[in-house]
Scaffold this motif. Sequence first.
Motif, PDB file in Angstrom:
ATOM      1  N   GLU A  64       0.844  -1.201   0.000  1.00  0.00           N
ATOM      2  CA  GLU A  64       0.000   0.000   0.000  1.00  0.00           C
ATOM      3  C   GLU A  64       0.880   1.252   0.000  1.00  0.00           C
ATOM      4  OE1 GLU A  64      -3.107   2.432   2.886  1.00  0.00           O
ATOM      5  OE2 GLU A  64      -2.564   0.357   3.382  1.00  0.00           O
ATOM      6  N   ARG A  86      -3.892  -1.338  -4.732  1.00  0.00           N
ATOM      7  CA  ARG A  86      -5.116  -0.549  -4.608  1.00  0.00           C
ATOM      8  C   ARG A  86      -5.942  -0.716  -5.874  1.00  0.00           C
ATOM      9  NH1 ARG A  86      -4.854   5.026  -6.883  1.00  0.00           N
ATOM     10  NH2 ARG A  86      -2.920   5.199  -8.075  1.00  0.00           N
ATOM     11  N   LEU A 127      -8.116   3.538   2.384  1.00  0.00           N
ATOM     12  CA  LEU A 127      -7.914   2.179   1.897  1.00  0.00           C
ATOM     13  C   LEU A 127      -7.612   1.273   3.086  1.00  0.00           C
ATOM     14  CD1 LEU A 127      -5.728   1.145  -1.129  1.00  0.00           C
ATOM     15  CD2 LEU A 127      -5.425   0.019   1.069  1.00  0.00           C
ATOM     16  N   GLN A 146     -11.949   0.346  -0.421  1.00  0.00           N
ATOM     17  CA  GLN A 146     -11.609   1.757  -0.579  1.00  0.00           C
ATOM     18  C   GLN A 146     -12.884   2.590  -0.583  1.00  0.00           C
ATOM     19  OE1 GLN A 146      -8.387   0.531  -3.801  1.00  0.00           O
ATOM     20  NE2 GLN A 146      -8.631   2.758  -3.756  1.00  0.00           N
ATOM     21  N   GLU A 190      -9.828   9.880   0.254  1.00  0.00           N
ATOM     22  CA  GLU A 190      -9.854   8.449  -0.055  1.00  0.00           C
ATOM     23  C   GLU A 190      -9.170   7.687   1.075  1.00  0.00           C
ATOM     24  OE1 GLU A 190      -8.707   5.310  -3.646  1.00  0.00           O
ATOM     25  OE2 GLU A 190      -8.015   7.378  -3.752  1.00  0.00           O
TER      26      GLU A 190
END
Length: 331
Positions: A191, A197, A223, A249, A221
């Motif tokens: 990540e 992603r 995740l 996400q 955003e």
Amino acid sequence: MIGVLQMGFGPLGKQIAHYIADKKNVKTIAVVDLDPDLIGKDIGELLGKDKTGVTVSSSVDEALAKLDKKPDVAVITTVSSIKKLVGQVEAVAKHGMPIVSTCEELSYPWKENEAVSNEIDQICKKYKVACLGTGVNPGFLMDYLPSTLTSICKDVDSITVERIQDATPRRVPFQKKIGAGLNLSSFKEKEAEGTLRHVGLKESVYFLASCVGIDLDEVTEELNPVVSDNDISVPSMNIKKGDARGVEQISHGYQNGVLKIKMHFKAAIGEPRSYDKVTVKGEPSFVSEIDGGINGDIATCAITINSIKSVLKANPGLQTMSTISVPGYLS
């Protein structure tokens, strides 16, 4: 007959080639890939079919040198990063071929990659060709489709888009891209590297906002791994309890501090229920849901091919799904 040059002959490129082979009015006449194990080989044999006479070349110039007539369009299925795509676009555009690409960051790149977007736009205008980034997502399910659904609204207050999918039947590169099978430490490392992603969620938010006339001043955003509650065994991998079976996400788009667009993407091995859902609050308010969801690999290949005629008619420059004529099934 529409002649196609395919750049990129990995799993996605090969699947697109399979689909093109079933079409009446479209034909792959040239293929480019940098993999030395593919160069010089007949694509028919690589697809498990009879020889076609089309062999894999290492460059666009080499591929065109084998042909009497240049292809009508290029399909690029190589990278997710728009910055890595620039040279490939120019290599094709200088020969006067319009482009359809599955590069996720190309779907609506002006907010996240303004300088590179302008560069690609200028290249395409210089050589008088159109360039489109598309796919199932980004390109359709979480952006183009919701934008068309709002066509029946008098007012739109907010839009929520959800794509929840069981990644078990997806191709292995996709499963790896969402971190399935990684322990949480490795998940976080990848990540941080930016290699793990779903690419294009923010692009979808900006695309949708542009289509419905919402001027967003903040887009966030987050995740997170989807952690497995038990051991899972699928043909492509074994996942231990406590390891990641996929990714989740969520992106929010705000206007003056008010949430206007929310996108929720979740793809994981063993997800119990797949669906694609759009919730519009406005006048009228409504919910539209595709139970079972759309298979991303099939749909990405299909929409890439089905967009070819629209790109051939489009104005020169970098286009989006909202600036080309509506694609339809290409028989």
